[in-house]
Design a protein around this motif. Structure first.
Motif, PDB file in Angstrom:
ATOM      1  N   GLU A   1      41.714  34.212  42.546  1.00  0.00           N
ATOM      2  CA  GLU A   1      43.104  33.797  42.313  1.00  0.00           C
ATOM      3  C   GLU A   1      43.973  34.976  41.886  1.00  0.00           C
ATOM      4  OE1 GLU A   1      43.328  30.628  39.435  1.00  0.00           O
ATOM      5  OE2 GLU A   1      41.962  29.346  40.593  1.00  0.00           O
ATOM      6  N   GLU A   2      43.396  35.889  41.105  1.00  0.00           N
ATOM      7  CA  GLU A   2      44.145  37.011  40.544  1.00  0.00           C
ATOM      8  C   GLU A   2      43.898  38.328  41.294  1.00  0.00           C
ATOM      9  OE1 GLU A   2      46.415  36.658  38.328  1.00  0.00           O
ATOM     10  OE2 GLU A   2      45.950  34.599  37.742  1.00  0.00           O
ATOM     11  N   VAL A   3      43.332  38.263  42.492  1.00  0.00           N
ATOM     12  CA  VAL A   3      42.967  39.483  43.198  1.00  0.00           C
ATOM     13  C   VAL A   3      44.164  40.407  43.415  1.00  0.00           C
ATOM     14  CG1 VAL A   3      43.180  38.622  45.571  1.00  0.00           C
ATOM     15  CG2 VAL A   3      41.493  40.391  45.049  1.00  0.00           C
ATOM     16  N   LEU A   4      45.344  39.855  43.560  1.00  0.00           N
ATOM     17  CA  LEU A   4      46.534  40.680  43.778  1.00  0.00           C
ATOM     18  C   LEU A   4      47.131  41.217  42.481  1.00  0.00           C
ATOM     19  CD1 LEU A   4      48.257  38.679  46.656  1.00  0.00           C
ATOM     20  CD2 LEU A   4      46.895  40.782  46.819  1.00  0.00           C
ATOM     21  N   ASP A   5      46.568  40.831  41.337  1.00  0.00           N
ATOM     22  CA  ASP A   5      47.017  41.338  40.039  1.00  0.00           C
ATOM     23  C   ASP A   5      45.846  41.997  39.313  1.00  0.00           C
ATOM     24  OD1 ASP A   5      48.221  41.921  37.641  1.00  0.00           O
ATOM     25  OD2 ASP A   5      48.637  39.834  37.092  1.00  0.00           O
ATOM     26  N   PRO A   6      45.538  43.249  39.670  1.00  0.00           N
ATOM     27  CA  PRO A   6      44.363  43.901  39.075  1.00  0.00           C
ATOM     28  C   PRO A   6      44.440  44.109  37.567  1.00  0.00           C
ATOM     29  CG  PRO A   6      45.506  45.372  40.623  1.00  0.00           C
ATOM     30  CD  PRO A   6      46.203  44.066  40.658  1.00  0.00           C
ATOM     31  N   THR A   7      45.621  43.927  36.971  1.00  0.00           N
ATOM     32  CA  THR A   7      45.701  44.048  35.510  1.00  0.00           C
ATOM     33  C   THR A   7      44.963  42.898  34.817  1.00  0.00           C
ATOM     34  OG1 THR A   7      47.811  42.851  35.405  1.00  0.00           O
ATOM     35  CG2 THR A   7      47.911  45.273  35.627  1.00  0.00           C
TER      36      THR A   7
ATOM     37  N   ALA B   1      21.076  32.650  28.425  1.00  0.00           N
ATOM     38  CA  ALA B   1      21.390  33.193  29.743  1.00  0.00           C
ATOM     39  C   ALA B   1      22.635  34.071  29.610  1.00  0.00           C
ATOM     40  CB  ALA B   1      21.635  32.082  30.751  1.00  0.00           C
ATOM     41  N   VAL B   2      22.606  35.186  30.304  1.00  0.00           N
ATOM     42  CA  VAL B   2      23.664  36.191  30.213  1.00  0.00           C
ATOM     43  C   VAL B   2      24.345  36.348  31.569  1.00  0.00           C
ATOM     44  CG1 VAL B   2      24.117  38.635  29.728  1.00  0.00           C
ATOM     45  CG2 VAL B   2      22.392  37.407  28.415  1.00  0.00           C
ATOM     46  N   ILE B   3      25.663  36.474  31.533  1.00  0.00           N
ATOM     47  CA  ILE B   3      26.455  36.776  32.725  1.00  0.00           C
ATOM     48  C   ILE B   3      26.831  38.248  32.625  1.00  0.00           C
ATOM     49  CG2 ILE B   3      28.527  36.219  34.046  1.00  0.00           C
ATOM     50  CD1 ILE B   3      28.570  33.550  32.355  1.00  0.00           C
ATOM     51  N   GLU B   4      26.412  39.021  33.598  1.00  0.00           N
ATOM     52  CA  GLU B   4      26.656  40.456  33.551  1.00  0.00           C
ATOM     53  C   GLU B   4      27.550  40.869  34.725  1.00  0.00           C
ATOM     54  OE1 GLU B   4      23.968  44.398  34.222  1.00  0.00           O
ATOM     55  OE2 GLU B   4      23.080  42.748  33.118  1.00  0.00           O
ATOM     56  N   PRO B   5      28.713  41.464  34.439  1.00  0.00           N
ATOM     57  CA  PRO B   5      29.562  41.948  35.529  1.00  0.00           C
ATOM     58  C   PRO B   5      28.819  43.018  36.336  1.00  0.00           C
ATOM     59  CG  PRO B   5      30.743  42.000  33.445  1.00  0.00           C
ATOM     60  CD  PRO B   5      29.305  41.704  33.133  1.00  0.00           C
ATOM     61  N   ARG B   6      28.938  42.940  37.641  1.00  0.00           N
ATOM     62  CA  ARG B   6      28.264  43.895  38.524  1.00  0.00           C
ATOM     63  C   ARG B   6      29.223  44.937  39.084  1.00  0.00           C
ATOM     64  NH1 ARG B   6      24.788  41.637  42.939  1.00  0.00           N
ATOM     65  NH2 ARG B   6      23.632  43.503  42.441  1.00  0.00           N
ATOM     66  N   CYS B   7      30.513  44.846  38.723  1.00  0.00           N
ATOM     67  CA  CYS B   7      31.517  45.693  39.349  1.00  0.00           C
ATOM     68  C   CYS B   7      32.364  46.418  38.307  1.00  0.00           C
ATOM     69  CB  CYS B   7      32.448  44.860  40.224  1.00  0.00           C
ATOM     70  SG  CYS B   7      31.600  43.879  41.468  1.00  0.00           S
ATOM     71  N   THR B   8      32.870  47.560  38.712  1.00  0.00           N
ATOM     72  CA  THR B   8      33.829  48.315  37.921  1.00  0.00           C
ATOM     73  C   THR B   8      34.994  48.698  38.839  1.00  0.00           C
ATOM     74  OG1 THR B   8      32.733  50.421  38.385  1.00  0.00           O
ATOM     75  CG2 THR B   8      32.066  49.253  36.374  1.00  0.00           C
ATOM     76  N   PHE B   9      36.062  49.130  38.224  1.00  0.00           N
ATOM     77  CA  PHE B   9      37.243  49.531  38.990  1.00  0.00           C
ATOM     78  C   PHE B   9      38.117  50.390  38.097  1.00  0.00           C
ATOM     79  CE2 PHE B   9      38.245  45.737  36.708  1.00  0.00           C
ATOM     80  CZ  PHE B   9      39.534  45.942  36.233  1.00  0.00           C
ATOM     81  N   GLU B  10      39.008  51.128  38.713  1.00  0.00           N
ATOM     82  CA  GLU B  10      40.023  51.875  37.981  1.00  0.00           C
ATOM     83  C   GLU B  10      41.368  51.450  38.516  1.00  0.00           C
ATOM     84  OE1 GLU B  10      39.606  56.045  37.385  1.00  0.00           O
ATOM     85  OE2 GLU B  10      37.422  55.914  37.358  1.00  0.00           O
ATOM     86  N   LEU B  11      42.259  51.073  37.604  1.00  0.00           N
ATOM     87  CA  LEU B  11      43.590  50.647  38.020  1.00  0.00           C
ATOM     88  C   LEU B  11      44.313  51.803  38.709  1.00  0.00           C
ATOM     89  CD1 LEU B  11      44.733  48.557  34.918  1.00  0.00           C
ATOM     90  CD2 LEU B  11      44.112  47.698  37.171  1.00  0.00           C
ATOM     91  N   PRO B  12      45.096  51.506  39.753  1.00  0.00           N
ATOM     92  CA  PRO B  12      45.857  52.573  40.408  1.00  0.00           C
ATOM     93  C   PRO B  12      46.950  53.105  39.484  1.00  0.00           C
ATOM     94  CG  PRO B  12      46.299  50.427  41.428  1.00  0.00           C
ATOM     95  CD  PRO B  12      45.264  50.222  40.377  1.00  0.00           C
TER      96      PRO B  12
ATOM     97  N   ASP C   1      52.964  48.099  44.380  1.00  0.00           N
ATOM     98  CA  ASP C   1      52.300  46.805  44.267  1.00  0.00           C
ATOM     99  C   ASP C   1      51.345  46.510  45.407  1.00  0.00           C
ATOM    100  OD1 ASP C   1      53.624  46.290  41.926  1.00  0.00           O
ATOM    101  OD2 ASP C   1      55.232  45.137  42.885  1.00  0.00           O
ATOM    102  N   ASP C   2      51.417  47.297  46.473  1.00  0.00           N
ATOM    103  CA  ASP C   2      50.591  47.006  47.651  1.00  0.00           C
ATOM    104  C   ASP C   2      49.275  47.784  47.644  1.00  0.00           C
ATOM    105  OD1 ASP C   2      51.850  49.406  47.979  1.00  0.00           O
ATOM    106  OD2 ASP C   2      52.167  49.156  50.130  1.00  0.00           O
ATOM    107  N   VAL C   3      48.905  48.355  46.497  1.00  0.00           N
ATOM    108  CA  VAL C   3      47.656  49.096  46.391  1.00  0.00           C
ATOM    109  C   VAL C   3      46.732  48.377  45.411  1.00  0.00           C
ATOM    110  CG1 VAL C   3      46.590  51.271  45.712  1.00  0.00           C
ATOM    111  CG2 VAL C   3      48.794  51.280  46.885  1.00  0.00           C
ATOM    112  N   LEU C   4      45.541  48.047  45.872  1.00  0.00           N
ATOM    113  CA  LEU C   4      44.527  47.435  45.014  1.00  0.00           C
ATOM    114  C   LEU C   4      43.441  48.455  44.741  1.00  0.00           C
ATOM    115  CD1 LEU C   4      44.161  43.908  46.653  1.00  0.00           C
ATOM    116  CD2 LEU C   4      45.348  44.487  44.535  1.00  0.00           C
ATOM    117  N   PRO C   5      42.870  48.413  43.545  1.00  0.00           N
ATOM    118  CA  PRO C   5      41.789  49.361  43.242  1.00  0.00           C
ATOM    119  C   PRO C   5      40.538  49.069  44.068  1.00  0.00           C
ATOM    120  CG  PRO C   5      42.124  47.857  41.413  1.00  0.00           C
ATOM    121  CD  PRO C   5      43.161  47.541  42.427  1.00  0.00           C
ATOM    122  N   GLN C   6      39.747  50.109  44.249  1.00  0.00           N
ATOM    123  CA  GLN C   6      38.438  49.912  44.881  1.00  0.00           C
ATOM    124  C   GLN C   6      37.535  49.222  43.858  1.00  0.00           C
ATOM    125  OE1 GLN C   6      35.591  53.188  45.436  1.00  0.00           O
ATOM    126  NE2 GLN C   6      35.443  52.515  47.578  1.00  0.00           N
ATOM    127  N   LEU C   7      36.840  48.217  44.305  1.00  0.00           N
ATOM    128  CA  LEU C   7      35.906  47.496  43.451  1.00  0.00           C
ATOM    129  C   LEU C   7      34.520  48.066  43.724  1.00  0.00           C
ATOM    130  CD1 LEU C   7      36.001  45.119  41.432  1.00  0.00           C
ATOM    131  CD2 LEU C   7      35.430  43.619  43.331  1.00  0.00           C
TER     132      LEU C   7
END
Length: 178
Positions: A49-55, A125-136, A142-148
């Motif tokens: 839902e928030e993919v277009l708002d990387p913040t 049980a633990v939920i562990e994020p598998r991804c990182t990113f750096e905000l542009p 607004d048309d640039v999304l970070p690499q996941l």
């Protein structure tokens, strides 16, 4: 001969209790994993839902997103499928601690009092994020999304074509704590 017979029945009683305890641990593990997987799926849905708002992404990867529904109902569901019921379900941002009690007692044996005893166990049980990113950079637009960057794959996201998004299991790992 009587002593040997008594010893055989005592071993049977210990085995009976061990089987009941193992069933309780299986129920606790399944219940904790089910609750964590439900929350993982909700977090992944919020990320989409928030993919277009990387913040907003970091909050989601930290387990915080508005509008998430409680997931302990899944723990109840899986515990009952394993002939147990949930005694307690404590959710955290990225974990669930679940304790269960078996619905059936240890059973009758030569050891007095076992007919009214119920095995209880707990699991985390633990939920562990598998991804990182750096905000542009702020001047990126607004048309640039970070690499996941995920454990198995990097996702170069195009805001114009969001057809190939990571699945919940790409974004988060769910496992039992040590």
């Amino acid at each position: 001969m009587g002593s040997l017979l008594f010893l055989a029945f005592a071993y049977l009683a210990v085995g009976q209790a061990a089987v009941n305890r193992n069933g309780a641990q299986t129920a606790a593990d399944a219940a904790a994993l089910a609750a964590a997987q439900d929350k993982r799926d909700q977090l992944a849905g919020k990320w989409v839902e928030e993919v277009l708002d990387p913040t907003q992404w970091q909050d989601i990867f930290d387990g915080f997103a508005p509008g998430l529904t409680p997931s302990c109902w899944r723990a109840d569901q899986l515990a009952s499928q394993n002939d147990a019921h949930v005694d307690g379900c404590v959710p955290g941002p990225l974990e669930f601690e679940v304790s269960v009690e078996m619905d059936n007692p240890v059973g009758d044996s030569i050891i007095p009092g076992t007919e009214g005893r119920y095995s209880t166990e707990s699991a985390i049980a633990v939920i562990e994020p598998r991804c990182t990113f750096e905000l542009p950079e702020e001047d990126a637009g607004d048309d640039v999304l970070p690499q996941l960057t995920c454990k198995d794959r990097n996702w170069d996201l195009d805001p114009e074509d969001l057809g190939d998004l990571p699945a919940p299991e790409d974004l988060f790992d769910v496992h039992l704590a040590d």
